[in-house]
Design an enzyme around this catalytic site. Structure first.
Site, PDB file in Angstrom:
ATOM      1  N   TYR A  27      -8.707  -0.664  10.773  1.00 44.73           N
ATOM      2  CA  TYR A  27      -7.166  -0.670  10.653  1.00 44.73           C
ATOM      3  C   TYR A  27      -6.687   0.736  10.968  1.00 44.73           C
ATOM      4  O   TYR A  27      -7.210   1.489  10.268  1.00 44.73           O
ATOM      5  CB  TYR A  27      -6.573  -1.545   9.582  1.00 44.73           C
ATOM      6  N   LYS A  85      -2.260 -11.361   3.765  1.00 48.82           N
ATOM      7  CA  LYS A  85      -2.938 -11.993   4.843  1.00 48.82           C
ATOM      8  C   LYS A  85      -3.401 -13.381   4.390  1.00 48.82           C
ATOM      9  O   LYS A  85      -2.482 -14.015   4.002  1.00 48.82           O
ATOM     10  CB  LYS A  85      -3.963 -11.280   5.575  1.00 48.82           C
TER      11      LYS A  85
END
Length: 539
Positions: free
Chosen positions: A256, A354
């Protein structure tokens, strides 16, 4: 009502413990003193045992009526979403524990219970031992050993047959409070000297949040879980808590972007250096461990956005031989598809925003592992803040109840669509660990039970061609994030790397034609038809 004094025999599980016992049926058939198991790969959680009479099923503790009346109005207001008539917080703590209370303490508990006048419908909570032997425990009761699958655990862990809030509501109440009061100054002194238990202040804990933490711990097979305000909060606090100033870490190339920015720009200000390796480069990891005093190996598996997989068992053994901790960010995998702790990692981290939350409506992050390591992180977290709001914790709890259903659908849809995309003439390359063409497919098959709901792929075209394809899609939203019920698509070159030049983006493998597609829970045939028609627009 008959009163038995109660003592707790906890094993470490979470940084907080409940004093309330509920008169629920015993589904486990476990004999007193027996250590229950929750699945073959999960660690045993704390057992609660009560002296005198019929064990747990004979007990119910409530606060005195005047105390209940004082809280009931506020409880109804704060918990109106579930219609709770009376909700009271049990006593909690974040101090250390011993595995077994002393016999003297048990005797003291019996004496205390005998000296208290009791009515038919109220027993006082002081009947329980209130000392440091019950400061860390587990409201996830031994009777949940009848839950043998992850699906059942996501629904009931942290709630069924044991919860630190006294209520008959099925759903966990939202406890909206910024602080917790002490009845007398002596009670406050007892708390400070670890003879009394409390959260004290909202930044240090909340009953609703603890339920979410215990649910995740049960799913991961962890002793403890700390939940925070976001996944990045969990990552940054973990790094600062476990890596000393002047230390060294190893991480991987694909990750990320905000994590990379923190490692490259913020950690060096503390004298912390990083070695960056390819996710599959075990030799590079061994070399870094030999050349440096490495405190931590931190990587995602699968990674973002190319879904590379690290051999967690292999790197864990290698790192541990050198005294190095291993933390795996398992956000793309979910705790259902991959058990990083069982594979040997010391910690597992998730952006609960998520898949865990799963409804695109809450931000949260969590980190699970041993009580010792999580306590180190928790200590810094209490200083820095980044506390999860209890309303957000409730959304995580709610979301997790359908986690297994959502992930099953997303696993299936993603794998089938990855196969369709790989065979399509307008698609140049597909990145998905469930495909034999993936470089770590064999590793993924070994350590994952499903390959996740995200597929990355490159269409045959340039930046504008890719934009045309994305804009032709009708079902998915163009947005960041992934893992929710709704499908989401993004073009990383624009969504995450638009501030960099094309040449700079290519250094990270981010090409203009790369797409990351997060599959939701929509019908497979609808999604397939939508993607195929969008590909036809660039034919």
């Amino acid at each position: 009502m008959a009163v038995s004094s109660c003592s707790f025999l906890p094993r470490v599980f979470n940084a907080y413990s409940s004093f309330e016992c509920r008169s629920d049926p015993d589904f486990s058939g476990t004999q007193t003193g027996e250590k229950p198991r929750i699945g073959s790969n999960r660690r045993v959680t704390a057992s609660l045992f009560c002296t005198g009479g019929g064990g747990l099923s004979s007990l119910i503790f409530r606060f005195p009526p005047n105390f209940v009346r004082q809280l009931s109005v506020k409880a109804r207001r704060n918990c109106s979403n579930i219609g709770v008539a009376q909700v009271v917080s049990a006593s909690w703590s974040n101090g250390p524990t011993s595995v077994y209370p002393s016999s003297a303490a048990a005797a003291a508990s019996q004496a205390a219970a005998a000296s208290v006048p009791v009515s038919d419908d109220v027993a006082v909570v002081e009947g329980c031992i209130d000392n440091d032997s019950v400061q860390i425990g587990d409201s996830y009761d031994s009777k949940t050993s009848f839950l043998s699958s992850d699906g059942s655990i996501t629904v009931h862990a942290g709630e069924r047959l044991g919860r630190g809030i006294v209520t008959d509501a099925i759903t966990t109440p939202v406890v909206n409070t910024s602080a917790y009061f002490f009845k007398k100054t002596q009670e406050l002194i007892d708390f400070k000297e670890k003879r009394h238990t409390s959260f004290e202040y909202g930044r240090y804990g909340n009953p609703t949040t603890v339920v979410a933490e215990e649910k995740i711990s049960a799913l991961e097979g962890a002793e403890s879980t700390l939940i925070m305000a976001s996944g990045m909060c969990a990552s940054t606090v973990m790094l600062m808590a476990l890596v000393p100033a002047g230390g060294h870490i190893v991480t991987t190339t694909d990750c990320y972007r905000k994590t990379r920015i923190f490692i490259e720009t913020i950690l060096p200000k503390m004298g912390i250096l990083a070695t960056v390796i390819d996710p599959a480069d075990v030799d590079g990891l061994e070399s870094a461990l030999n050349k440096n005093k490495v405190s931590l190996f931190f990587t995602e598996s699968p990674t973002n956005p190319f879904l590379r997989c690290v051999d967690i068992e292999k790197v864990s053994k290698l790192c541990h031989s050198k005294g190095t901790l291993v933390c795996i960010d398992g956000t793309f995998a979910t705790p259902l598809n991959q058990k990083a702790l069982v594979l040997g990692a010391d910690l597992v981290l998730h952006s609960a925003t998520k898949f865990i939350g799963g409804h695109n409506d809450v931000l949260a992050g969590c980190i699970s592992g041993s009580e010792k390591l999580v306590t180190e992180i928790r200590t810094l977290h209490h200083i820095l803040g980044g506390t999860l709001n209890p309303n957000a914790a409730y959304l995580i709890i709610r979301g997790m109840k359908t986690l297994h259903l959502r992930v099953q659908q997303q696993n299936s849809t993603a794998l089938r669509m990855a196969e369709v995309l790989e065979a399509h003439p307008r698609v140049k390359r597909v990145y998905y660990p469930g495909l034999p063409s993936h470089p770590e497919h064999e590793i993924a098959k070994r350590q994952m039970t499903g390959f996740g709901g995200v597929v990355s792929f490159e269409v045959d075209g340039d930046l504008m061609t890719t934009i045309k394809f994305v804009d032709a899609l009708k079902i998915p939203y163009i947005a960041p994030s992934f893992g929710g019920c709704e499908s989401i698509v993004d073009q990383p070159a624009i969504m995450s790397y638009w501030d960099l030049s094309q040449a700079e983006r290519s250094k990270y493998g981010i090409l203009d034609n790369l797409i990351r597609f997060s599959f939701g829970v929509e019908d497979f045939e609808d999604l397939k038809a939508d993607i195929l028609q969008a590909l036809e627009t660039i034919a």
